[in-house]
Design a protein around this motif. Structure first.
Motif, PDB file in Angstrom:
ATOM      1  N   ASN A  30      26.356  66.537  50.529  1.00 55.73           N
ATOM      2  CA  ASN A  30      26.288  65.522  49.466  1.00 55.73           C
ATOM      3  C   ASN A  30      27.430  64.523  49.456  1.00 55.73           C
ATOM      4  N   GLY A  31      28.298  64.567  50.465  1.00 55.33           N
ATOM      5  CA  GLY A  31      29.370  63.593  50.547  1.00 55.33           C
ATOM      6  C   GLY A  31      30.719  64.144  50.121  1.00 55.33           C
ATOM      7  N   ALA A  32      31.780  63.505  50.611  1.00 58.77           N
ATOM      8  CA  ALA A  32      33.155  63.821  50.235  1.00 58.77           C
ATOM      9  C   ALA A  32      33.931  62.512  50.171  1.00 58.77           C
ATOM     10  N   ARG A  33      35.097  62.546  49.526  1.00 62.74           N
ATOM     11  CA  ARG A  33      35.870  61.320  49.320  1.00 62.74           C
ATOM     12  C   ARG A  33      37.344  61.568  49.630  1.00 62.74           C
ATOM     13  N   TRP A  34      37.983  60.506  50.113  1.00 62.92           N
ATOM     14  CA  TRP A  34      39.434  60.485  50.289  1.00 62.92           C
ATOM     15  C   TRP A  34      39.917  61.609  51.220  1.00 62.92           C
TER      16      TRP A  34
END
Length: 295
Positions: free
Chosen positions: A143-147
């Protein structure tokens, strides 16, 4: 492209592509950039998180040192900074980067050699026995990841097999991801870098290795999913050579491609893309391999 300069065909192919070009040749060459002969691209994404270099990293709670003795990714704790020591980690499979950092405090995976290069190795293209070598990276599955920032790592894997060829799994940045940075890395015979989501960057990297099989393998693309754009991504100051197909793509593949999103705000700048005699294809064969919106 910026700073474009033409040289005779023989000038390119009678020399080592990374070290023996004319001294005023444009683009990213690790040894030349290290000597500050060429200016850095104005489009690079800043990486202030890499200034964090503790003298005794094992004394910091938010730092974890990755060594081959760890035995696999299932034993990886959740911390802010992962220091990747030299070794071959390809048997572990791709790095499962399925967690997020924060603006101003991203998760960092970076090269670290205690008692040697420390935090500042040569470009990993030049490292062999002293590289921190991984199979690939799965960012934000599903589902996505950030930074998250990756720096100074090698990706010379063996988990991708097709038509008798063996290479690395490469990188997938999954939809929903944002602010993922690959800086100063080496990808050799990789399946490719597939980037979904927003505001991610691949910069100062070297991608090479002719797998000798049909299809787009070894380069990178910015992709979209149905009904959603991928915005503000950057491919800057990289070196591509000895690939059999597209180095950089913004593909909309297959039937119903009009349903997929666009890639507004994309920056592709100051990259060097070369072929070698070994990877050149006939004009007829190349036309079959290339697709619209690719370089």
């Amino acid at each position: 492209p910026p700073r474009s300069t033409l040289f005779p065909y023989t000038t390119l192919f009678r020399s080592d592509l990374l070290t023996s070009r004319p001294p005023n040749y444009p683009g990213f060459v690790p040894t030349v950039r290290t000597l500050s002969i060429l200016p850095e691209s104005e489009y690079l994404t800043p990486t202030p998180e890499l200034t964090f270099q503790p003298a005794e990293p094992d004394q910091f709670r938010e730092v974890f040192i990755i060594t081959p003795n760890l035995g696999g990714w299932k034993n990886l704790p959740k911390v802010k900074v992962y220091l990747c020591t030299p070794g071959d980690y390809t048997d572990w499979g791709s790095i499962p980067a399925d967690f997020s950092g924060e603006a101003g405090a991203p998760i960092v995976f970076r090269y670290y050699e205690p008692g040697g290069y420390g935090y500042s190795p040569p470009h990993p293209y030049y490292l062999e026995d002293r590289s921190a070598n991984f199979e690939g990276v799965q960012v934000g599955k599903p589902n996505g990841a950030r930074w998250i920032t990756f720096h100074g790592l090698s990706f010379r894997g063996k988990g991708f097999q097709k038509d008798g060829a063996i290479g690395g799994e490469g990188v997938v940045v999954y939809p929903g991801s944002a602010h993922i940075v690959f800086d100063y890395c080496h990808f050799y015979k990789a399946r490719g870098l597939r980037i979904y989501g927003d505001s991610s960057t691949v910069q100062n990297c070297v991608l090479n290795g002719n797998m000798g099989i049909r299809g787009d393998h070894g380069g990178m693309g910015i992709y979209t999913v149905e009904g959603k754009d991928s915005r503000g991504n950057r491919i800057v100051s990289n070196e591509f050579f000895d690939l059999t197909a597209d180095a950089i793509g913004l593909p909309k593949d297959g039937s119903g491609a009009e349903k997929f999103g666009n890639v507004p705000g994309t920056i592709i700048a100051d990259n060097d893309i070369y072929t070698t005699d070994e990877s050149k294809r006939s004009e007829e064969h190349t036309s079959e391999l290339q697709s619209p919106n690719t370089i």
